[in-house]
Design a protein around this motif. Structure first.
Motif, PDB file in Angstrom:
ATOM      1  N   ASN A  50       0.853  -1.186   0.000  1.00  0.00           N
ATOM      2  CA  ASN A  50       0.000   0.000   0.000  1.00  0.00           C
ATOM      3  C   ASN A  50       0.894   1.243   0.000  1.00  0.00           C
ATOM      4  O   ASN A  50       1.608   1.486   0.970  1.00  0.00           O
ATOM      5  CB  ASN A  50      -0.885  -0.034   1.258  1.00  0.00           C
ATOM      6  CG  ASN A  50      -1.780   1.184   1.361  1.00  0.00           C
ATOM      7  OD1 ASN A  50      -1.451   2.239   0.839  1.00  0.00           O
ATOM      8  ND2 ASN A  50      -2.900   1.019   2.042  1.00  0.00           N
ATOM      9  N   PRO A  51       0.872   2.043  -1.092  1.00  0.00           N
ATOM     10  CA  PRO A  51       1.799   3.185  -1.167  1.00  0.00           C
ATOM     11  C   PRO A  51       1.581   4.216  -0.063  1.00  0.00           C
ATOM     12  O   PRO A  51       2.521   4.837   0.421  1.00  0.00           O
ATOM     13  CB  PRO A  51       1.518   3.789  -2.550  1.00  0.00           C
ATOM     14  CG  PRO A  51       0.211   3.232  -2.982  1.00  0.00           C
ATOM     15  CD  PRO A  51       0.042   1.927  -2.285  1.00  0.00           C
ATOM     16  N   SER A  61       6.728  10.374   0.423  1.00  0.00           N
ATOM     17  CA  SER A  61       5.542  10.216  -0.424  1.00  0.00           C
ATOM     18  C   SER A  61       5.831   9.367  -1.656  1.00  0.00           C
ATOM     19  O   SER A  61       4.929   8.915  -2.323  1.00  0.00           O
ATOM     20  CB  SER A  61       5.055  11.589  -0.880  1.00  0.00           C
ATOM     21  OG  SER A  61       6.039  12.198  -1.701  1.00  0.00           O
ATOM     22  N   ARG A  62       7.122   9.196  -1.965  1.00  0.00           N
ATOM     23  CA  ARG A  62       7.568   8.548  -3.204  1.00  0.00           C
ATOM     24  C   ARG A  62       6.970   9.260  -4.423  1.00  0.00           C
ATOM     25  O   ARG A  62       6.661   8.645  -5.440  1.00  0.00           O
ATOM     26  CB  ARG A  62       7.255   7.049  -3.213  1.00  0.00           C
ATOM     27  CG  ARG A  62       7.898   6.301  -2.064  1.00  0.00           C
ATOM     28  CD  ARG A  62       8.058   4.822  -2.297  1.00  0.00           C
ATOM     29  NE  ARG A  62       9.113   4.489  -3.221  1.00  0.00           N
ATOM     30  CZ  ARG A  62      10.411   4.398  -2.913  1.00  0.00           C
ATOM     31  NH1 ARG A  62      10.812   4.670  -1.694  1.00  0.00           N
ATOM     32  NH2 ARG A  62      11.302   4.073  -3.827  1.00  0.00           N
ATOM     33  N   ALA A 113       3.014  21.601  -5.015  1.00  0.00           N
ATOM     34  CA  ALA A 113       3.918  20.443  -4.890  1.00  0.00           C
ATOM     35  C   ALA A 113       4.220  20.178  -3.419  1.00  0.00           C
ATOM     36  O   ALA A 113       4.226  19.028  -2.969  1.00  0.00           O
ATOM     37  CB  ALA A 113       5.206  20.689  -5.668  1.00  0.00           C
ATOM     38  N   MET A 114       4.448  21.245  -2.648  1.00  0.00           N
ATOM     39  CA  MET A 114       4.729  21.093  -1.212  1.00  0.00           C
ATOM     40  C   MET A 114       3.504  20.553  -0.480  1.00  0.00           C
ATOM     41  O   MET A 114       3.621  19.713   0.403  1.00  0.00           O
ATOM     42  CB  MET A 114       5.153  22.439  -0.603  1.00  0.00           C
ATOM     43  CG  MET A 114       6.503  22.940  -1.092  1.00  0.00           C
ATOM     44  SD  MET A 114       7.808  21.705  -0.890  1.00  0.00           S
ATOM     45  CE  MET A 114       7.988  21.720   0.891  1.00  0.00           C
ATOM     46  N   ASP A 115       2.314  21.053  -0.861  1.00  0.00           N
ATOM     47  CA  ASP A 115       1.068  20.575  -0.231  1.00  0.00           C
ATOM     48  C   ASP A 115       0.884  19.080  -0.469  1.00  0.00           C
ATOM     49  O   ASP A 115       0.284  18.381   0.346  1.00  0.00           O
ATOM     50  CB  ASP A 115      -0.154  21.332  -0.790  1.00  0.00           C
ATOM     51  CG  ASP A 115      -0.164  22.797  -0.367  1.00  0.00           C
ATOM     52  OD1 ASP A 115       0.601  23.159   0.558  1.00  0.00           O
ATOM     53  OD2 ASP A 115      -0.913  23.595  -0.975  1.00  0.00           O
ATOM     54  N   ARG A 116       1.403  18.605  -1.601  1.00  0.00           N
ATOM     55  CA  ARG A 116       1.286  17.168  -1.912  1.00  0.00           C
ATOM     56  C   ARG A 116       2.454  16.369  -1.340  1.00  0.00           C
ATOM     57  O   ARG A 116       2.627  15.200  -1.642  1.00  0.00           O
ATOM     58  CB  ARG A 116       1.214  16.975  -3.426  1.00  0.00           C
ATOM     59  CG  ARG A 116      -0.066  17.566  -4.009  1.00  0.00           C
ATOM     60  CD  ARG A 116      -0.279  17.030  -5.387  1.00  0.00           C
ATOM     61  NE  ARG A 116      -1.400  17.668  -6.037  1.00  0.00           N
ATOM     62  CZ  ARG A 116      -1.941  17.221  -7.156  1.00  0.00           C
ATOM     63  NH1 ARG A 116      -1.446  16.139  -7.718  1.00  0.00           N
ATOM     64  NH2 ARG A 116      -2.954  17.833  -7.704  1.00  0.00           N
ATOM     65  N   LYS A 117       3.262  17.027  -0.557  1.00  0.00           N
ATOM     66  CA  LYS A 117       4.372  16.375   0.175  1.00  0.00           C
ATOM     67  C   LYS A 117       5.357  15.648  -0.747  1.00  0.00           C
ATOM     68  O   LYS A 117       5.769  14.522  -0.464  1.00  0.00           O
ATOM     69  CB  LYS A 117       3.824  15.367   1.207  1.00  0.00           C
ATOM     70  CG  LYS A 117       2.810  15.943   2.200  1.00  0.00           C
ATOM     71  CD  LYS A 117       3.513  16.526   3.399  1.00  0.00           C
ATOM     72  CE  LYS A 117       2.584  16.899   4.527  1.00  0.00           C
ATOM     73  NZ  LYS A 117       1.686  18.013   4.257  1.00  0.00           N
ATOM     74  N   VAL A 118       5.737  16.292  -1.863  1.00  0.00           N
ATOM     75  CA  VAL A 118       6.694  15.645  -2.761  1.00  0.00           C
ATOM     76  C   VAL A 118       8.040  15.464  -2.050  1.00  0.00           C
ATOM     77  O   VAL A 118       8.398  16.241  -1.160  1.00  0.00           O
ATOM     78  CB  VAL A 118       6.892  16.440  -4.076  1.00  0.00           C
ATOM     79  CG1 VAL A 118       5.607  16.492  -4.881  1.00  0.00           C
ATOM     80  CG2 VAL A 118       7.439  17.833  -3.829  1.00  0.00           C
TER      81      VAL A 118
END
Length: 341
Positions: A50-51, A61-62, A113-118
């Motif tokens: 499960n990613p 976050s991969r 991008a930061m909000d998506r935790k890259v």
């Protein structure tokens, strides 16, 4: 179809979830027989990690953020192909953002991008970006960043670029050797790294062959619609008009070709035309277009490899450096030598 979990495997094999988890990771604490039993059963049930659970466990976050000026640009679509191929094989997924040549939108892309935790960011700067403090702030927070193609030397990151100087020198030299003396250069905004490098290569070739550098032969575009026609008109109206055009982008190459056709100027009989372009159809144009091809896919691949190295801190990751990848000159009909009787 229900998803198979570690608990399902543990229940079926009558072992603990921690044993299954360790066996799937190949831990030395689990004996070979149990490992094989778990792996064989997981394979049979098509078990996939499960990613989301993995990212929580690893605190990663991969996911890799990629910000480009425009996906419709041939160079960037090819670079993205290179990025995705490597990222996929290394277990990362890619989130792509377009700045549409806007500084404001680039800053908003970064925040998204930061909000998506890259885990890291690949970026090619917009044509409006001259201040990189927004990127520096992210870097200071510890986010791995690699720049590619359009880069800033004010930001201490690894930069992956084409050999723009070498490509421009080769194109200009080729025109000179084909007998051209007044070579116009149609290029993009002057503050971009690629503009400066290509202009420097053009100037160096003129100097090496003893031709004067004439500022009147250089025109700067702004990525606007239909701007090539007026640029071509201005150049053709000069007391001594150009006998060759060297363009610094796909759009300028196509715009210049169309403008010259509309004005009934024969290529290569009246003028030569060569462009920095990754257009797949360059050889299908009329005439077939001589080009300087950038290794877009390779630039994307090298950029993402360096970024993943930073994210995973393998061998403490290489220090920031500029990696230059060679360009390739492809000579076609549009720059054929013409002998005037």
């Amino acid at each position: 179809m229900s998803t198979v979990t570690i608990k399902d495997i543990a229940r079926a094999l009558n072992i603990s979830t921690s044993t299954v988890s360790r066996a799937l990771r190949g831990s030395y604490e689990i004996n070979q027989e149990t490992k094989e039993l778990v792996l064989e059963y997981a394979e049979r049930l098509n078990y996939r990690p499960n990613p989301i659970a993995l990212s929580l466990k690893e605190n990663r976050s991969r996911a890799i953020g990629v910000i480009v000026p425009q996906i419709a640009n041939y160079f960037f679509s090819q670079a993205i192909n290179g990025i995705e191929a490597i990222a996929y094989n290394r277990g990362y997924h890619v989130i792509i953002f377009q700045s549409q040549e806007s500084y404001e939108r680039e800053a908003a892309n970064m925040q998204q991008a930061m909000d998506r935790k890259v885990d890291g960011l690949l970026i090619s700067l917009s044509s409006e970006t001259s201040d990189v403090s927004h990127l520096r702030a992210l870097q200071e927070q510890g986010l791995p960043i690699v720049q590619f193609d359009r880069v800033s030397h004010e930001l201490d990151t690894t930069r992956i670029v084409a050999d723009n100087f070498g490509g421009a020198f080769a194109a200009t030299e080729h025109l000179i050797k084909a007998g051209r003396q007044r070579i116009a250069h149609l290029t993009i905004p002057p503050w971009l790294s690629i503009t400066k490098e290509r202009l420097a290569g053009y100037r160096a070739a003129l100097e090496q062959y003893g031709l004067p550098y004439d500022e009147a032969l250089v025109r700067y575009g702004s990525f606007g619609q239909d701007e090539t026609g007026p640029m071509v008109d201005e150049l053709l109206a000069l007391p001594t008009p150009p006998d060759a055009f060297f363009t610094a982008s796909d759009r300028l190459a196509l715009g210049c070709l169309a403008s010259l056709h509309q004005r009934h100027i024969a290529i290569p009989d009246d003028v030569s035309l060569i462009g920095f372009t990754n257009l797949n159809a360059a050889d299908l144009l009329n005439p077939a277009l001589s080009t300087v091809v950038q290794p877009a896919q390779e630039i994307g691949q090298v950029a993402v490899e360096r970024l993943i190295e930073l994210i995973e801190k393998k061998q403490k990751a290489a220090p920031p450096s500029t990696v230059k990848i060679p360009t390739r000159l492809i000579v076609r009909e549009s720059t054929r030598s013409v002998v005037h009787s």
